[in-house]
Design a protein around this motif. Structure first.
Motif, PDB file in Angstrom:
ATOM      1  N   GLU A  97       0.826  -1.211   0.000  1.00  0.00           N
ATOM      2  CA  GLU A  97       0.000   0.000   0.000  1.00  0.00           C
ATOM      3  C   GLU A  97       0.860   1.260   0.000  1.00  0.00           C
ATOM      4  N   LYS A  98       2.097   1.147   0.519  1.00  0.00           N
ATOM      5  CA  LYS A  98       2.970   2.318   0.624  1.00  0.00           C
ATOM      6  C   LYS A  98       4.267   2.184  -0.168  1.00  0.00           C
ATOM      7  N   TYR A  99       4.677   0.935  -0.431  1.00  0.00           N
ATOM      8  CA  TYR A  99       5.941   0.709  -1.116  1.00  0.00           C
ATOM      9  C   TYR A  99       5.828  -0.451  -2.106  1.00  0.00           C
ATOM     10  N   ILE A 100       6.798  -0.487  -3.006  1.00  0.00           N
ATOM     11  CA  ILE A 100       6.924  -1.599  -3.951  1.00  0.00           C
ATOM     12  C   ILE A 100       8.190  -2.360  -3.583  1.00  0.00           C
ATOM     13  N   TYR A 101       8.045  -3.647  -3.311  1.00  0.00           N
ATOM     14  CA  TYR A 101       9.151  -4.452  -2.796  1.00  0.00           C
ATOM     15  C   TYR A 101       9.811  -5.247  -3.924  1.00  0.00           C
ATOM     16  N   ILE A 102      11.102  -5.020  -4.095  1.00  0.00           N
ATOM     17  CA  ILE A 102      11.904  -5.735  -5.076  1.00  0.00           C
ATOM     18  C   ILE A 102      12.633  -6.838  -4.320  1.00  0.00           C
ATOM     19  N   ILE A 103      12.219  -8.090  -4.527  1.00  0.00           N
ATOM     20  CA  ILE A 103      12.683  -9.189  -3.691  1.00  0.00           C
ATOM     21  C   ILE A 103      13.488 -10.206  -4.499  1.00  0.00           C
ATOM     22  N   SER A 104      14.639 -10.573  -3.973  1.00  0.00           N
ATOM     23  CA  SER A 104      15.478 -11.593  -4.612  1.00  0.00           C
ATOM     24  C   SER A 104      15.696 -12.750  -3.641  1.00  0.00           C
ATOM     25  N   ASP A 105      15.905 -13.951  -4.176  1.00  0.00           N
ATOM     26  CA  ASP A 105      16.093 -15.160  -3.371  1.00  0.00           C
ATOM     27  C   ASP A 105      17.520 -15.691  -3.577  1.00  0.00           C
ATOM     28  N   THR A 106      18.231 -15.934  -2.483  1.00  0.00           N
ATOM     29  CA  THR A 106      19.571 -16.508  -2.589  1.00  0.00           C
ATOM     30  C   THR A 106      19.798 -17.486  -1.443  1.00  0.00           C
ATOM     31  N   TYR A 107      20.189 -18.706  -1.788  1.00  0.00           N
ATOM     32  CA  TYR A 107      20.484 -19.723  -0.770  1.00  0.00           C
ATOM     33  C   TYR A 107      21.988 -19.759  -0.508  1.00  0.00           C
ATOM     34  N   PHE A 108      22.369 -19.814   0.768  1.00  0.00           N
ATOM     35  CA  PHE A 108      23.779 -19.870   1.140  1.00  0.00           C
ATOM     36  C   PHE A 108      24.062 -21.091   2.002  1.00  0.00           C
ATOM     37  N   ASP A 109      25.136 -21.811   1.667  1.00  0.00           N
ATOM     38  CA  ASP A 109      25.619 -22.915   2.496  1.00  0.00           C
ATOM     39  C   ASP A 109      26.606 -22.362   3.512  1.00  0.00           C
ATOM     40  N   GLY A 110      26.113 -21.537   4.413  1.00  0.00           N
ATOM     41  CA  GLY A 110      26.976 -20.903   5.399  1.00  0.00           C
ATOM     42  C   GLY A 110      26.337 -19.634   5.928  1.00  0.00           C
ATOM     43  N   ASP A 111      27.125 -18.840   6.632  1.00  0.00           N
ATOM     44  CA  ASP A 111      26.644 -17.608   7.250  1.00  0.00           C
ATOM     45  C   ASP A 111      27.274 -16.403   6.564  1.00  0.00           C
ATOM     46  N   LEU A 112      26.599 -15.257   6.663  1.00  0.00           N
ATOM     47  CA  LEU A 112      27.062 -14.039   6.007  1.00  0.00           C
ATOM     48  C   LEU A 112      27.483 -12.991   7.025  1.00  0.00           C
ATOM     49  N   SER A 113      28.528 -12.267   6.701  1.00  0.00           N
ATOM     50  CA  SER A 113      28.986 -11.174   7.557  1.00  0.00           C
ATOM     51  C   SER A 113      29.548 -10.058   6.686  1.00  0.00           C
ATOM     52  N   GLY A 114      29.684  -8.867   7.293  1.00  0.00           N
ATOM     53  CA  GLY A 114      30.216  -7.719   6.572  1.00  0.00           C
ATOM     54  C   GLY A 114      29.404  -6.472   6.848  1.00  0.00           C
ATOM     55  N   GLN A 115      29.473  -5.513   5.921  1.00  0.00           N
ATOM     56  CA  GLN A 115      28.713  -4.276   6.026  1.00  0.00           C
ATOM     57  C   GLN A 115      27.987  -4.025   4.713  1.00  0.00           C
ATOM     58  N   ASP A 116      26.883  -3.294   4.805  1.00  0.00           N
ATOM     59  CA  ASP A 116      26.093  -3.061   3.592  1.00  0.00           C
ATOM     60  C   ASP A 116      26.836  -2.224   2.562  1.00  0.00           C
ATOM     61  N   THR A 117      27.865  -1.502   2.989  1.00  0.00           N
ATOM     62  CA  THR A 117      28.630  -0.655   2.062  1.00  0.00           C
ATOM     63  C   THR A 117      29.833  -1.374   1.446  1.00  0.00           C
TER      64      THR A 117
END
Length: 212
Positions: free
Chosen positions: A85-105
């Motif tokens: 109703e307020k936003y349009i969501y652009i959604i992607s799917d990704t499977y990982f065999d492990g954990d993720l770390s880091g920064q968004d930048t």
């Protein structure tokens, strides 16, 4: 031969419990990997069902497997576009065999697999932002109306630092809560005509039937 009557209660309990423990361990080592393989194989299907349930419950419009041309030689794909109703969501799917770390930048994120080995992977925040930029340019829809969401499997632990209010990296089972929180923001709704125009503008670009 040791008779049962010669054993104390603790020894009897051990004799009974030991085989059960061995069987349990065997099941964990066999069924665990089998479950992960099945989940990985059907991950996009699980994501579709989760997103479809949100669209159905909230009466949102949903487009899946959206292909659109970004220039004369490249076609981009968006796994799901959910019109709230307020936003349009652009959604992607990704499977990982492990954990993720880091920064968004960061240029890349770090995958740590179950053996503790580390690898680099493309930063999903950057991928989401790129898709939003492409779609905004192609449709004329303001970027502020888009929310980028990168979905990963529930087993993937996330240690990625981000303060973004428009780009998100979350496990699949947290999507419903995220959408609800974003749609509760104190901003105006997209009016019916604007939303209809946005759906038509995006749907017009869909090359799914022509994409090979």
């Amino acid at each position: 031969m040791i008779l049962l009557e010669q054993l104390n209660p603790l020894q009897i309990a051990f004799i009974i419990a030991a085989p059960a423990a061995v069987i349990l361990l065997v099941l964990i080592f066999i069924l665990g990997p089998m479950r992960r393989r099945r989940h990985k194989k059907h991950f996009m299907e699980y994501c579709y069902k989760a997103i479809y349930r949100i669209a159905f419950d909230e009466d949102y419009y949903l487009i899946n497997d959206f292909y659109f041309r970004v220039d004369t030689s490249h076609v981009a794909k968006i796994d799901h576009i959910l019109f709230g109703e307020k936003y349009i969501y652009i959604i992607s799917d990704t499977y990982f065999d492990g954990d993720l770390s880091g920064q968004d930048t960061d240029k890349s994120l770090i995958i740590t697999n179950r053996k503790g080995q580390k690898f680099y992977t493309d930063n999903l925040y950057n991928s989401s932002q790129l898709l939003i930029n492409y779609l905004s340019t192609s449709t004329g829809i303001d970027k502020s109306l888009f929310i980028g969401v990168a979905l990963v499997n529930n087993e993937c632990k996330l240690s990625v630092i981000s303060n973004s209010k428009s780009l998100y990296l979350i496990q699949r089972n947290k999507l419903k809560k995220l959408v609800k929180a974003i749609e509760s923001r104190q901003v105006g709704k997209i009016n019916a005509q604007q939303l209809d125009n946005a759906v038509k503008a995006i749907d017009k670009l869909n090359r799914k039937k022509r994409h090979k």
